[in-house]
Design an enzyme around this catalytic site. Structure first.
Site, PDB file in Angstrom:
ATOM      1  N   SER A  13       0.817  -1.219   0.000  1.00  0.00           N
ATOM      2  CA  SER A  13       0.000   0.000   0.000  1.00  0.00           C
ATOM      3  C   SER A  13       0.853   1.273   0.000  1.00  0.00           C
ATOM      4  O   SER A  13       1.867   1.358   0.684  1.00  0.00           O
ATOM      5  CB  SER A  13      -0.891   0.004   1.242  1.00  0.00           C
ATOM      6  OG  SER A  13      -1.575   1.216   1.300  1.00  0.00           O
ATOM      7  N   SER A  15      -0.688   4.141   0.771  1.00  0.00           N
ATOM      8  CA  SER A  15      -1.558   5.091   1.465  1.00  0.00           C
ATOM      9  C   SER A  15      -0.846   5.856   2.578  1.00  0.00           C
ATOM     10  O   SER A  15      -1.066   7.056   2.757  1.00  0.00           O
ATOM     11  CB  SER A  15      -2.771   4.364   2.047  1.00  0.00           C
ATOM     12  OG  SER A  15      -3.537   3.862   0.986  1.00  0.00           O
ATOM     13  N   THR A  52     -10.090  -0.974   2.851  1.00  0.00           N
ATOM     14  CA  THR A  52      -9.846  -1.600   1.546  1.00  0.00           C
ATOM     15  C   THR A  52     -10.243  -3.074   1.574  1.00  0.00           C
ATOM     16  O   THR A  52     -10.846  -3.545   2.554  1.00  0.00           O
ATOM     17  CB  THR A  52      -8.403  -1.334   1.055  1.00  0.00           C
ATOM     18  OG1 THR A  52      -8.300  -1.772  -0.305  1.00  0.00           O
ATOM     19  CG2 THR A  52      -7.358  -2.050   1.894  1.00  0.00           C
ATOM     20  N   LYS A  56     -14.913  -3.253   2.324  1.00  0.00           N
ATOM     21  CA  LYS A  56     -15.635  -2.030   1.961  1.00  0.00           C
ATOM     22  C   LYS A  56     -17.158  -2.177   2.145  1.00  0.00           C
ATOM     23  O   LYS A  56     -17.846  -1.191   2.358  1.00  0.00           O
ATOM     24  CB  LYS A  56     -15.321  -1.631   0.510  1.00  0.00           C
ATOM     25  CG  LYS A  56     -13.909  -1.085   0.361  1.00  0.00           C
ATOM     26  CD  LYS A  56     -13.644  -0.584  -1.049  1.00  0.00           C
ATOM     27  CE  LYS A  56     -12.182  -0.205  -1.207  1.00  0.00           C
ATOM     28  NZ  LYS A  56     -11.863   0.353  -2.498  1.00  0.00           N
ATOM     29  N   ASN A  77     -15.275   3.458   1.812  1.00  0.00           N
ATOM     30  CA  ASN A  77     -13.807   3.361   1.937  1.00  0.00           C
ATOM     31  C   ASN A  77     -13.244   4.373   2.937  1.00  0.00           C
ATOM     32  O   ASN A  77     -12.038   4.415   3.146  1.00  0.00           O
ATOM     33  CB  ASN A  77     -13.119   3.526   0.570  1.00  0.00           C
ATOM     34  CG  ASN A  77     -13.029   4.972   0.139  1.00  0.00           C
ATOM     35  OD1 ASN A  77     -13.877   5.783   0.491  1.00  0.00           O
ATOM     36  ND2 ASN A  77     -12.011   5.302  -0.615  1.00  0.00           N
ATOM     37  N   ASP A  92     -13.753   6.747  -3.422  1.00  0.00           N
ATOM     38  CA  ASP A  92     -13.304   6.095  -4.664  1.00  0.00           C
ATOM     39  C   ASP A  92     -14.036   6.708  -5.861  1.00  0.00           C
ATOM     40  O   ASP A  92     -13.476   6.826  -6.949  1.00  0.00           O
ATOM     41  CB  ASP A  92     -13.600   4.586  -4.624  1.00  0.00           C
ATOM     42  CG  ASP A  92     -12.596   3.833  -3.762  1.00  0.00           C
ATOM     43  OD1 ASP A  92     -11.489   4.365  -3.538  1.00  0.00           O
ATOM     44  OD2 ASP A  92     -12.923   2.728  -3.300  1.00  0.00           O
ATOM     45  N   GLY A 116     -14.612  -6.854 -14.713  1.00  0.00           N
ATOM     46  CA  GLY A 116     -14.685  -7.172 -13.290  1.00  0.00           C
ATOM     47  C   GLY A 116     -16.003  -6.725 -12.695  1.00  0.00           C
ATOM     48  O   GLY A 116     -16.694  -5.860 -13.250  1.00  0.00           O
ATOM     49  N   GLY A 118     -16.220  -6.391  -9.014  1.00  0.00           N
ATOM     50  CA  GLY A 118     -15.969  -6.079  -7.598  1.00  0.00           C
ATOM     51  C   GLY A 118     -16.347  -4.638  -7.277  1.00  0.00           C
ATOM     52  O   GLY A 118     -16.991  -3.947  -8.074  1.00  0.00           O
ATOM     53  N   TYR A 196      -1.926   0.207 -10.213  1.00  0.00           N
ATOM     54  CA  TYR A 196      -0.814   1.176 -10.232  1.00  0.00           C
ATOM     55  C   TYR A 196       0.533   0.517  -9.897  1.00  0.00           C
ATOM     56  O   TYR A 196       1.548   1.187  -9.811  1.00  0.00           O
ATOM     57  CB  TYR A 196      -1.094   2.358  -9.277  1.00  0.00           C
ATOM     58  CG  TYR A 196      -1.576   1.911  -7.912  1.00  0.00           C
ATOM     59  CD1 TYR A 196      -0.701   1.507  -6.928  1.00  0.00           C
ATOM     60  CD2 TYR A 196      -2.945   1.854  -7.646  1.00  0.00           C
ATOM     61  CE1 TYR A 196      -1.157   1.060  -5.711  1.00  0.00           C
ATOM     62  CE2 TYR A 196      -3.414   1.416  -6.431  1.00  0.00           C
ATOM     63  CZ  TYR A 196      -2.508   1.019  -5.457  1.00  0.00           C
ATOM     64  OH  TYR A 196      -2.967   0.564  -4.255  1.00  0.00           O
TER      65      TYR A 196
HETATM   66  P1  NAP Z   1     -12.286  -7.248  -6.013  1.00  0.00           P
HETATM   67  O1  NAP Z   1     -13.506  -6.897  -5.238  1.00  0.00           O
HETATM   68  O2  NAP Z   1     -11.459  -8.379  -5.583  1.00  0.00           O
HETATM   69  O3  NAP Z   1     -12.832  -7.425  -7.514  1.00  0.00           O
HETATM   70  C1  NAP Z   1     -12.079  -7.678  -8.563  1.00  0.00           C
HETATM   71  C2  NAP Z   1     -12.952  -8.315  -9.657  1.00  0.00           C
HETATM   72  O4  NAP Z   1     -12.038  -8.700 -10.630  1.00  0.00           O
HETATM   73  C3  NAP Z   1     -13.695  -9.553  -9.206  1.00  0.00           C
HETATM   74  O5  NAP Z   1     -14.996  -9.236  -8.845  1.00  0.00           O
HETATM   75  C4  NAP Z   1     -13.613 -10.466 -10.418  1.00  0.00           C
HETATM   76  O6  NAP Z   1     -14.746 -10.268 -11.247  1.00  0.00           O
HETATM   77  C5  NAP Z   1     -12.418  -9.954 -11.180  1.00  0.00           C
HETATM   78  N1  NAP Z   1     -11.278 -10.865 -11.021  1.00  0.00           N
HETATM   79  C6  NAP Z   1     -10.653 -11.233  -9.869  1.00  0.00           C
HETATM   80  N2  NAP Z   1      -9.653 -12.103 -10.142  1.00  0.00           N
HETATM   81  C7  NAP Z   1      -9.664 -12.290 -11.484  1.00  0.00           C
HETATM   82  C8  NAP Z   1      -8.904 -13.088 -12.374  1.00  0.00           C
HETATM   83  N3  NAP Z   1      -7.908 -13.870 -11.933  1.00  0.00           N
HETATM   84  N4  NAP Z   1      -9.183 -13.033 -13.684  1.00  0.00           N
HETATM   85  C9  NAP Z   1     -10.189 -12.237 -14.158  1.00  0.00           C
HETATM   86  N5  NAP Z   1     -10.961 -11.470 -13.344  1.00  0.00           N
HETATM   87  C10 NAP Z   1     -10.691 -11.495 -12.045  1.00  0.00           C
HETATM   88  O7  NAP Z   1     -11.311  -6.048  -6.097  1.00  0.00           O
HETATM   89  P2  NAP Z   1     -11.615  -4.498  -6.197  1.00  0.00           P
HETATM   90  O8  NAP Z   1     -11.664  -3.925  -4.859  1.00  0.00           O
HETATM   91  O9  NAP Z   1     -12.782  -4.250  -7.099  1.00  0.00           O
HETATM   92  O10 NAP Z   1     -10.252  -4.033  -6.899  1.00  0.00           O
HETATM   93  C11 NAP Z   1      -9.939  -4.385  -8.204  1.00  0.00           C
HETATM   94  C12 NAP Z   1      -8.603  -3.825  -8.578  1.00  0.00           C
HETATM   95  O11 NAP Z   1      -8.635  -2.411  -8.436  1.00  0.00           O
HETATM   96  C13 NAP Z   1      -7.448  -4.288  -7.695  1.00  0.00           C
HETATM   97  O12 NAP Z   1      -6.355  -4.538  -8.524  1.00  0.00           O
HETATM   98  C14 NAP Z   1      -7.174  -3.096  -6.808  1.00  0.00           C
HETATM   99  O13 NAP Z   1      -5.814  -3.050  -6.410  1.00  0.00           O
HETATM  100  C15 NAP Z   1      -7.507  -1.958  -7.720  1.00  0.00           C
HETATM  101  N6  NAP Z   1      -7.912  -0.747  -7.021  1.00  0.00           N
HETATM  102  C16 NAP Z   1      -7.286   0.412  -7.366  1.00  0.00           C
HETATM  103  C17 NAP Z   1      -7.651   1.588  -6.746  1.00  0.00           C
HETATM  104  C18 NAP Z   1      -6.943   2.859  -7.112  1.00  0.00           C
HETATM  105  O14 NAP Z   1      -7.059   3.815  -6.354  1.00  0.00           O
HETATM  106  N7  NAP Z   1      -6.262   2.931  -8.215  1.00  0.00           N
HETATM  107  C19 NAP Z   1      -8.662   1.601  -5.788  1.00  0.00           C
HETATM  108  C20 NAP Z   1      -9.294   0.412  -5.484  1.00  0.00           C
HETATM  109  C21 NAP Z   1      -8.909  -0.771  -6.102  1.00  0.00           C
HETATM  110  P3  NAP Z   1     -15.473 -11.523 -11.938  1.00  0.00           P
HETATM  111  O15 NAP Z   1     -15.408 -12.653 -10.959  1.00  0.00           O
HETATM  112  O16 NAP Z   1     -16.860 -11.027 -12.163  1.00  0.00           O
HETATM  113  O17 NAP Z   1     -14.767 -11.825 -13.208  1.00  0.00           O
END
Ligand code: NAP
Length: 410
Positions: A13, A15, A52, A56, A77, A92, A116, A118, A196
């Protein structure tokens, strides 16, 4: 705890760095196990927290008030403790909006695929709809009433204008993966990847290779943190603070990669630059020597060039994932396109362009130990250096001047 971040795993992180740069409060990274979340949220031993993965949604039952924005997205968040009363919000949404606006990728009237399902995908969906997209299509590994499959995405929606990756696919350490192939997406204007780390994912590099704009998630990370800091402190913070912290973090995470002909001054300029910017320095040729336990001339004479290039690719793959390091490469490092992509994951590539007449042959460089060899190499490699580089810098008389020229581009 004063302020901090809770999540299940927080090894990478940024943060703490971002919040502490503001100087208003201390900020801790606090890993909370699923079994311990109830105790943590009922004890309320904090003034403000960010939340995180995977909490959330799980924190919502513990909150006394929740903003309309967080309610609409269904995820929180940011939580503030006002004398025992917990208020939850979602920054977010604002971070994602700021990222999309910064990217310059047009959303209004466009067809957008979100990968995705999530929390981040849900936030992206809300933001992209509010920015006036013509259609927003969610893509999932599991087809449902609200999401299509990846197969359907490539058979029915190759006319998409924008792809937004909200999955962890491509994130460190599995940086060779991409969530979708861009083949056939001939209308594509832009790719936004919320990841990132690395700064440039495989999906982003694939997009740029096709001349398509691509943006990573770092700006979102910083912008959502600054919006959370506004909630924690009650102070309005300017966009300039977000931009300044974004630039600081980017500079700390981004490698400066030097490529160019043998004898163009990569090591000397690299060491100078590293000293001036207080950054670590690595030379990929030195890493190869260390790995092989012998000098480069010996590797060439005993095992041949192909063996050397394989070792070089291994070393470059590791070096490419470093952060905030000046990396000097061997003259042939860019001959394999996959090496260039590894170096671009966290790096900006500078080609040190020294005229061939100034390149001096040396005995320790098997491919550049004679003037004629240098001239032949130069003819072949010059276009390859130009194609690999983000920026070409003419080599000046002193390493300090060349380092200054590079610094102007940072
Ligand atoms: P999450 O709740 O774990 O959701 C990720 C989604 O991605 C899942 O619902 C799944 O959707 C899909 N997924 C997971 N593993 C996968 C795989 N191996 N292959 C294909 N699809 C896959 O995570 P999140 O909180 O939404 O975060 C997602 C990403 O955003 C992470 O990489 C996180 O680090 C990043 N993020 C960045 C920021 C930023 O400020 N830049 C903020 C928050 C999060 P399906 O099962 O429907 O395919």
């Amino acid at each position: 705890m004063d302020h901090g971040l809770i999540g299940e795993h927080l090894p990478h992180s940024f943060s703490k760095e971002i919040h502490e740069k503001l100087g208003y409060y201390g900020y801790e990274l606090c890993e909370v196990s699923r079994d311990d979340l109830h105790r943590f949220m009922t004890q309320r031993d904090f003034r403000g927290i960010n939340v995180t993965i995977p909490y959330k949604e799980a924190v919502i039952p513990y909150l006394h008030e929740i903003s309309d924005r967080a309610k609409k997205i269904g995820a929180v968040n940011t939580v503030v403790n006002k004398n025992g009363v917990l208020y939850g919000d979602n920054t977010d949404y604002g971070g994602m909006t700021a990222l999309i606006l910064k990217s310059g990728i047009e959303i209004k009237g466009k067809k957008v695929l979100i990968l995705g399902t999530g929390g981040t995908a849900k936030t992206a969906r809300a933001v992209i709809s509010d920015l006036g997209a013509a259609s927003v299509i969610t893509v999932s590994r599991t087809k449902s009433d609200t999401a299509i499959s990846y197969g359907e995405a490539v058979s029915l929606h190759l006319d998409a204008d924008v792809i937004l990756n909200a999955t962890p696919v491509g994130m460190f350490p599995l940086t060779d993966a991409a969530p979708i192939s861009l083949d056939g997406f001939n209308n594509l204007l832009g790719v936004i990847d919320v990841i990132y780390n690395p700064l440039n994912t495989r999906l982003m590099l694939d997009a740029r290779e096709r001349g398509i704009k691509a943006e990573n998630g770092l700006y979102m990370l910083v912008a959502q943190a600054i919006l959370a800091a506004e909630i924690f402190t009650g102070k309005k913070l300017s966009a300039e603070i977000t931009n300044r912290i974004y630039r600081d973090i980017l500079q700390k995470k981004q490698n400066i990669v030097l490529v160019g002909m043998p004898g163009s001054g990569k090591s000397t300029v690299g060491k100078t630059l590293a000293a001036e910017l207080s950054m670590p320095f690595v030379d990929t040729d030195e890493l190869i020597v260390k790995k092989a336990g012998m000098e480069i001339t010996e590797i060439f004479s005993r095992f041949g060039e192909e063996y050397f290039r394989d070792l070089e690719s291994e070393v470059i793959k590791e070096a490419g994932l470093l952060n905030g390091t000046v990396i000097s490469t061997g003259g042939g490092a860019v001959l394999r396109r996959k090496n260039v992509n590894e170096l671009k994951k966290n790096g900006k590539i500078f080609f040190l362009d020294r005229p061939v007449s100034e390149l001096i042959p040396t005995d320790d460089r098997p491919l550049a130990d004679k003037k004629e060899k240098i001239e032949a190499l130069y003819g072949v490699r010059y276009p390859i250096y130009c194609a690999a580089a983000d920026i070409t810098v003419g080599v000046s008389e002193t390493p300090e001047n060349t380092a200054d020229a590079i610094k102007r581009f940072l």
